[in-house]
Scaffold this active site. Structure first.
Site, mmCIF file in Angstrom:
data_model
loop_
_atom_site.group_PDB
_atom_site.id
_atom_site.type_symbol
_atom_site.label_atom_id
_atom_site.label_comp_id
_atom_site.label_asym_id
_atom_site.label_seq_id
_atom_site.Cartn_x
_atom_site.Cartn_y
_atom_site.Cartn_z
ATOM 1 N N VAL A 41 0.836 -1.203 0.000
ATOM 2 C CA VAL A 41 0.000 0.000 0.000
ATOM 3 C C VAL A 41 0.876 1.260 0.000
ATOM 4 O O VAL A 41 0.586 2.232 -0.703
ATOM 5 C CB VAL A 41 -0.986 0.005 1.196
ATOM 6 C CG1 VAL A 41 -1.791 1.298 1.240
ATOM 7 C CG2 VAL A 41 -1.924 -1.196 1.103
ATOM 8 N N CYS A 42 1.959 1.248 0.748
ATOM 9 C CA CYS A 42 2.875 2.401 0.778
ATOM 10 C C CYS A 42 3.526 2.601 -0.583
ATOM 11 O O CYS A 42 3.687 3.733 -1.048
ATOM 12 C CB CYS A 42 3.939 2.219 1.864
ATOM 13 S SG CYS A 42 3.250 2.067 3.518
ATOM 14 N N ASP A 43 3.889 1.514 -1.225
ATOM 15 C CA ASP A 43 4.464 1.546 -2.572
ATOM 16 C C ASP A 43 3.459 2.189 -3.534
ATOM 17 O O ASP A 43 3.791 3.134 -4.259
ATOM 18 C CB ASP A 43 4.800 0.107 -2.998
ATOM 19 C CG ASP A 43 5.371 0.014 -4.395
ATOM 20 O OD1 ASP A 43 6.551 -0.335 -4.524
ATOM 21 O OD2 ASP A 43 4.634 0.265 -5.372
#
Length: 172
Positions: free
Chosen positions: A64-66
């Site tokens: 999700v951060c990516d």
């Protein structure tokens, strides 16, 4: 002792505790000291007079951060130079640099709060149980006031990209 706040976020459905103050829209944005990928210090004052779009992620190396960082990097390309875009995490600067190189990130500047955790504690985003930062987005205006804030309720969910970008665009 940092203020503790509950009932704001969950991680995989489990309630988490945030450490630090509850910074709201209209508040003066707190100062912070983080480091860039070369270990040089970066503060809020370094970008004074510009609109700051600050995205906050638990760890750049997670799916999700990516996705979030890639999306803001893509969308930030359309923003004028009067807007700076930071992604802050507790990842080591070396990991951020490696990830950015592999992902082709050029518009977003990744910053690490690993040394002092001053961003996490000053913005009320340090997760007590995980020792990571909560997922959030802030837009800070040219005068240093918080113009937009989203603390994502579920750490594994994505933010409202359109609302954050609209808030930044409305200030230029």
């Amino acid at each position: 002792m940092a203020q503790e706040k509950t009932g704001i976020i969950t991680f995989k459905g489990n309630p988490m505790t945030l450490l630090g103050p509850d910074i709201k829209v209209g508040d003066a944005a707190p100062e912070f000291r983080v480091v860039d990928n070369g270990l040089a210090p970066v503060t809020l004052a370094d970008s004074a007079g510009k609109v700051r779009l600050i995205t906050v992620v638990p760890s750049i190396d997670t799916p999700v951060c990516d996705t979030m960082t890639r999306k803001f990097n893509q969308d930030a390309a359309a923003l004028p130079d009067s807007v700076v875009v930071y992604t802050i995490s507790l990842d080591l600067p070396f990991a951020q640099k490696r990830w950015c190189g592999a992902a082709g990130i050029e518009k977003v500047k990744t910053l690490s709060d690993y040394q002092e955790r001053s961003f996490g504690l000053n913005y009320g985003l340090l997760i007590k149980e995980l020792k990571l930062l909560a997922r959030a987005v802030y837009v800070i205006d040219q005068q240093g006031k918080v113009a937009y804030r989203e603390i994502v309720k579920e750490v594994t969910a994505e933010p409202d990209y359109a609302a954050a970008l609209a808030a930044a665009k409305n200030l230029v």
